[in-house]
Design a protein around this motif. Structure first.
Motif, PDB file in Angstrom:
ATOM      1  N   ALA A 142      -9.482  25.313  -3.200  1.00 37.12           N
ATOM      2  CA  ALA A 142      -9.839  26.586  -3.814  1.00 37.12           C
ATOM      3  C   ALA A 142      -9.164  26.742  -5.180  1.00 37.12           C
ATOM      4  CB  ALA A 142      -9.447  27.737  -2.889  1.00 37.12           C
ATOM      5  N   ARG A 143      -7.893  26.388  -5.251  1.00 41.10           N
ATOM      6  CA  ARG A 143      -7.197  26.490  -6.535  1.00 41.10           C
ATOM      7  C   ARG A 143      -7.768  25.494  -7.542  1.00 41.10           C
ATOM      8  NH1 ARG A 143      -2.695  26.595  -3.052  1.00 41.10           N
ATOM      9  NH2 ARG A 143      -2.178  24.440  -3.632  1.00 41.10           N
ATOM     10  N   ALA A 144      -8.083  24.284  -7.059  1.00 38.58           N
ATOM     11  CA  ALA A 144      -8.635  23.266  -7.961  1.00 38.58           C
ATOM     12  C   ALA A 144      -9.968  23.717  -8.545  1.00 38.58           C
ATOM     13  CB  ALA A 144      -8.802  21.943  -7.210  1.00 38.58           C
ATOM     14  N   ALA A 145     -10.785  24.374  -7.733  1.00 37.16           N
ATOM     15  CA  ALA A 145     -12.101  24.816  -8.206  1.00 37.16           C
ATOM     16  C   ALA A 145     -11.989  25.854  -9.314  1.00 37.16           C
ATOM     17  CB  ALA A 145     -12.904  25.378  -7.038  1.00 37.16           C
ATOM     18  N   LEU A 159      -6.493  11.623 -13.907  1.00 40.45           N
ATOM     19  CA  LEU A 159      -5.784  12.736 -14.522  1.00 40.45           C
ATOM     20  C   LEU A 159      -4.331  12.333 -14.795  1.00 40.45           C
ATOM     21  CD1 LEU A 159      -7.033  15.760 -12.384  1.00 40.45           C
ATOM     22  CD2 LEU A 159      -7.897  14.966 -14.591  1.00 40.45           C
ATOM     23  N   THR A 160      -3.868  12.594 -16.001  1.00 38.95           N
ATOM     24  CA  THR A 160      -2.518  12.179 -16.378  1.00 38.95           C
ATOM     25  C   THR A 160      -1.443  12.786 -15.481  1.00 38.95           C
ATOM     26  OG1 THR A 160      -3.215  11.864 -18.671  1.00 38.95           O
ATOM     27  CG2 THR A 160      -0.853  12.132 -18.273  1.00 38.95           C
ATOM     28  N   PRO A 161      -1.484  14.068 -15.134  1.00 34.94           N
ATOM     29  CA  PRO A 161      -0.448  14.598 -14.238  1.00 34.94           C
ATOM     30  C   PRO A 161      -0.432  13.926 -12.861  1.00 34.94           C
ATOM     31  CG  PRO A 161      -1.613  16.382 -15.333  1.00 34.94           C
ATOM     32  CD  PRO A 161      -2.388  15.138 -15.614  1.00 34.94           C
ATOM     33  N   LEU A 162      -1.616  13.560 -12.355  1.00 34.80           N
ATOM     34  CA  LEU A 162      -1.665  12.893 -11.053  1.00 34.80           C
ATOM     35  C   LEU A 162      -1.113  11.476 -11.156  1.00 34.80           C
ATOM     36  CD1 LEU A 162      -2.490  13.101  -8.097  1.00 34.80           C
ATOM     37  CD2 LEU A 162      -4.786  12.359  -8.737  1.00 34.80           C
ATOM     38  N   ARG A 163      -1.428  10.788 -12.233  1.00 32.91           N
ATOM     39  CA  ARG A 163      -0.869   9.449 -12.455  1.00 32.91           C
ATOM     40  C   ARG A 163       0.653   9.534 -12.582  1.00 32.91           C
ATOM     41  NH1 ARG A 163      -3.431   7.673 -17.718  1.00 32.91           N
ATOM     42  NH2 ARG A 163      -2.501   5.648 -17.273  1.00 32.91           N
ATOM     43  N   VAL A 352     -13.013   8.371 -10.295  1.00 35.25           N
ATOM     44  CA  VAL A 352     -12.855   9.206  -9.110  1.00 35.25           C
ATOM     45  C   VAL A 352     -13.241  10.640  -9.475  1.00 35.25           C
ATOM     46  CG1 VAL A 352     -11.218  10.068  -7.383  1.00 35.25           C
ATOM     47  CG2 VAL A 352     -11.002   7.738  -8.280  1.00 35.25           C
ATOM     48  N   PRO A 353     -14.070  11.315  -8.673  1.00 34.73           N
ATOM     49  CA  PRO A 353     -14.495  12.679  -8.996  1.00 34.73           C
ATOM     50  C   PRO A 353     -13.311  13.590  -9.338  1.00 34.73           C
ATOM     51  CG  PRO A 353     -15.712  11.877  -7.100  1.00 34.73           C
ATOM     52  CD  PRO A 353     -14.673  10.846  -7.402  1.00 34.73           C
ATOM     53  N   ARG A 354     -13.462  14.324 -10.418  1.00 35.98           N
ATOM     54  CA  ARG A 354     -12.365  15.171 -10.885  1.00 35.98           C
ATOM     55  C   ARG A 354     -11.951  16.247  -9.876  1.00 35.98           C
ATOM     56  NH1 ARG A 354     -10.989  16.842 -16.917  1.00 35.98           N
ATOM     57  NH2 ARG A 354      -9.182  18.169 -16.492  1.00 35.98           N
ATOM     58  N   PRO A 355     -12.897  16.917  -9.186  1.00 38.92           N
ATOM     59  CA  PRO A 355     -12.455  17.932  -8.222  1.00 38.92           C
ATOM     60  C   PRO A 355     -11.509  17.384  -7.163  1.00 38.92           C
ATOM     61  CG  PRO A 355     -14.793  18.170  -8.653  1.00 38.92           C
ATOM     62  CD  PRO A 355     -14.371  16.893  -9.324  1.00 38.92           C
ATOM     63  N   LEU A 356     -11.743  16.147  -6.706  1.00 35.98           N
ATOM     64  CA  LEU A 356     -10.834  15.554  -5.730  1.00 35.98           C
ATOM     65  C   LEU A 356      -9.458  15.308  -6.339  1.00 35.98           C
ATOM     66  CD1 LEU A 356     -12.697  12.890  -3.542  1.00 35.98           C
ATOM     67  CD2 LEU A 356     -11.598  14.997  -2.815  1.00 35.98           C
ATOM     68  N   GLU A 358      -8.128  16.941  -8.866  1.00 33.44           N
ATOM     69  CA  GLU A 358      -7.493  18.239  -9.068  1.00 33.44           C
ATOM     70  C   GLU A 358      -6.949  18.791  -7.746  1.00 33.44           C
ATOM     71  OE1 GLU A 358      -6.950  19.642 -11.873  1.00 33.44           O
ATOM     72  OE2 GLU A 358      -8.511  19.168 -13.345  1.00 33.44           O
ATOM     73  N   ALA A 359      -7.709  18.635  -6.675  1.00 34.77           N
ATOM     74  CA  ALA A 359      -7.259  19.121  -5.370  1.00 34.77           C
ATOM     75  C   ALA A 359      -6.023  18.353  -4.904  1.00 34.77           C
ATOM     76  CB  ALA A 359      -8.384  18.997  -4.347  1.00 34.77           C
ATOM     77  N   ALA A 360      -6.019  17.029  -5.107  1.00 36.26           N
ATOM     78  CA  ALA A 360      -4.855  16.232  -4.726  1.00 36.26           C
ATOM     79  C   ALA A 360      -3.620  16.676  -5.491  1.00 36.26           C
ATOM     80  CB  ALA A 360      -5.136  14.753  -4.974  1.00 36.26           C
ATOM     81  N   LEU A 361      -3.787  16.949  -6.772  1.00 33.91           N
ATOM     82  CA  LEU A 361      -2.672  17.392  -7.603  1.00 33.91           C
ATOM     83  C   LEU A 361      -2.152  18.752  -7.129  1.00 33.91           C
ATOM     84  CD1 LEU A 361      -1.039  16.486 -10.055  1.00 33.91           C
ATOM     85  CD2 LEU A 361      -2.729  17.624 -11.510  1.00 33.91           C
TER      86      LEU A 361
END
Length: 480
Positions: A142-145, A159-163, A352-356, A358-361
């Motif tokens: 929900a937050r990622a969306a 995504l750089t923050p996830l990396r 990799v799809p961005r929403p996934l 963002e949700a992982a982050l």
């Protein structure tokens, strides 16, 4: 109140009921279905989604659900299609092919296929829903969306923050630039083996080894070569001999809580394995799938954290400690090989799809994340102890050779002469699913084995009941 009916079972009941309505007629409301079948709103919603996908109903937001006006299924063709020609097309190998490409997913499907209702899953490869962070995942999605640009195209490397998060988790001198985000661990492994070995080349694997790695290697036309393991992991002396005998340039291993044995590569062997590969001019593909499934206590760092020369290509994932549908992982490497890995991933799947991502982050940055990992550790530790105790009580002839302090499975050596296939079938008839040992070996197995998983069990009582059913199955074929 929920009477335990599944979405699939409810869809089956509604499928017959829909036929009594005229095309375009409105069905009972979701609330009425919840009350009638004493089920949850989520179950009703999923059942209606199944019928909508089959073309039986049409759902109109705010208006209700209606029987579809058109046919539910396409007309049967006059003549069945003849696809027999594909047997030749898929099997014929060119004159220059050094190794046939075979796609055999049986070993993987043994842990992915959901057992029938009422069957206890001692063969699963993922956490039971009671151990998954469903609320935290929902909140993260929900937050990622709501993030700006959540549906934009992500950077090719991720995504750089996830990396950066994966780099910090790995430690050592690993930096953000060394990380490539992947669609889970299996996708990362596939990319790595395609990048590092040409068709027909040998690839070394631990014996026994993860069936998913064997399947990827064979599908890529590689020649898997086994290197035996003992209680301290792969044997360095045999690894050196295998490199010398085959000229291989890739060694796949799982140094931490190895699948299926559960062993941890000893400190001295860690240095030896990387040194032997470096001397052979070869890569070590390190599958660190179980790091976040430890039962407690200190863990050795990943091999890649201590590797300065680019020998190790590291595979990690968030899937195992969360949900099978959160397919977000990473490849970590140093040197030119990282560019090849990135290029192959781009060609295969773009990104990799961005929403996934963002949700992982959102998930790993939430306060709930460390609490979830502690809960998983406690749950797996309890189930592991229950499984060991039940085996000692109910089936002492099949006690494990090694009791790991992490991961989600035990590796059982069975008495010589035991028919794995017969035992697996007898177990299923008794209401428990287990994984036979044969798919974990490249060549002939030295003895019969079973792999028992305790991750996909609801509680310790279900673990004990599963072993009781397995013991009954063993007795039915003379095991005892």
């Amino acid at each position: 109140m929920n009477n335990g009916i599944s979405a699939e079972d409810l869809a089956k009941l509604l499928r017959d009921e829909v036929k009594r309505f005229s095309p375009g007629e409105r069905l009972p409301s979701s609330r009425a279905l919840v009350e009638r079948f004493r089920s949850s709103p989520v179950t009703v919603s999923r059942a209606l989604a199944v019928l909508a996908a089959e073309g039986l109903v049409v759902t109109r937001p705010g208006a209700g659900t209606y029987r579809a006006r058109g046919p539910a299924v396409p007309a049967v063709p006059v003549r069945p299609a003849d696809t027999s020609w594909q047997q030749i097309a898929l099997s014929a190998e060119g004159a220059g092919d050094a190794a046939p490409r075979t796609v055999d997913a049986s070993g993987v499907l043994a842990t992915l296929t959901a057992p029938p209702p009422g069957v206890i899953a001692l063969n699963g490869g993922y956490l039971h829903p009671t151990l998954q962070p469903e609320q935290a995942l929902g909140a993260a999605l929900a937050r990622a969306a709501r993030r700006p640009g959540a549906w934009d195209r992500p950077p090719m490397a991720g995504l750089t923050p996830l990396r950066a998060w994966f780099a910090r988790e790995t430690g050592g001198t690993v930096g953000t630039a060394n990380v490539l985000i992947t669609a889970g661990g299996q996708a990362a492994l596939t990319t790595a083996l395609h990048a590092l070995a040409a068709p027909g080349a040998p690839v070394l694997l631990e014996s026994p080894s993860y069936p998913g790695a064997l399947a990827v290697a064979r599908a890529a036309g590689l020649r898997p070569v086994p290197v035996p393991v003992d209680a301290d992991g792969v044997r360095p002396d045999l690894l050196a001999e295998a490199f010398a005998a085959t000229g291989a340039r890739v060694f796949f291993c799982q140094p931490l809580f190895q699948n299926p044995t559960g062993t941890v590569l000893g400190a001295e062997r860690r240095r030896q394995v990387v040194g032997i590969a470096r001397a052979a001019g070869a890569f070590v593909v390190e599958d660190d799938f179980a790091r976040r499934l430890a039962h407690g206590g200190p863990l050795p760092p990943p091999l890649v954290a201590e590797d300065q020369d680019g020998t190790v290509v590291h595979v990690t994932s968030l899937t195992k400690p969360t949900s099978p549908s959160l397919r977000v992982g990473a490849l970590i490497a140093r040197g030119p090989v990282l560019e090849r890995l990135r290029a192959i991933q781009v060609v295969d799947s773009f990104f990799v799809p961005r929403p996934l991502q963002e949700a992982a982050l959102e998930l790993v940055g939430a306060p709930a994340w460390p609490r979830h990992l502690r809960a998983v550790a406690a749950g797996l530790r309890e189930r592991s102890a229950a499984l060991l105790a039940a085996l000692g009580r109910e089936l002492p002839c099949a006690e494990p050779e090694y009791a790991p302090s992490g991961g989600y499975h035990l590796w059982l050596r069975l008495p010589f002469g035991t028919d794995e296939t017969a035992l697996t079938a007898a177990a299923l008839s008794q209401g428990v699913a287990v994984a036979p040992g044969r798919p974990y070996f490249v060549a002939e197995a030295p003895a019969p084995h079973l792999r028992l998983s305790f991750a996909d069990t609801a509680n310790v009582d279900e673990v004990g009941e599963g072993v009781r059913r397995l013991a009954a199955a063993g007795a039915s074929i003379g095991l005892g």
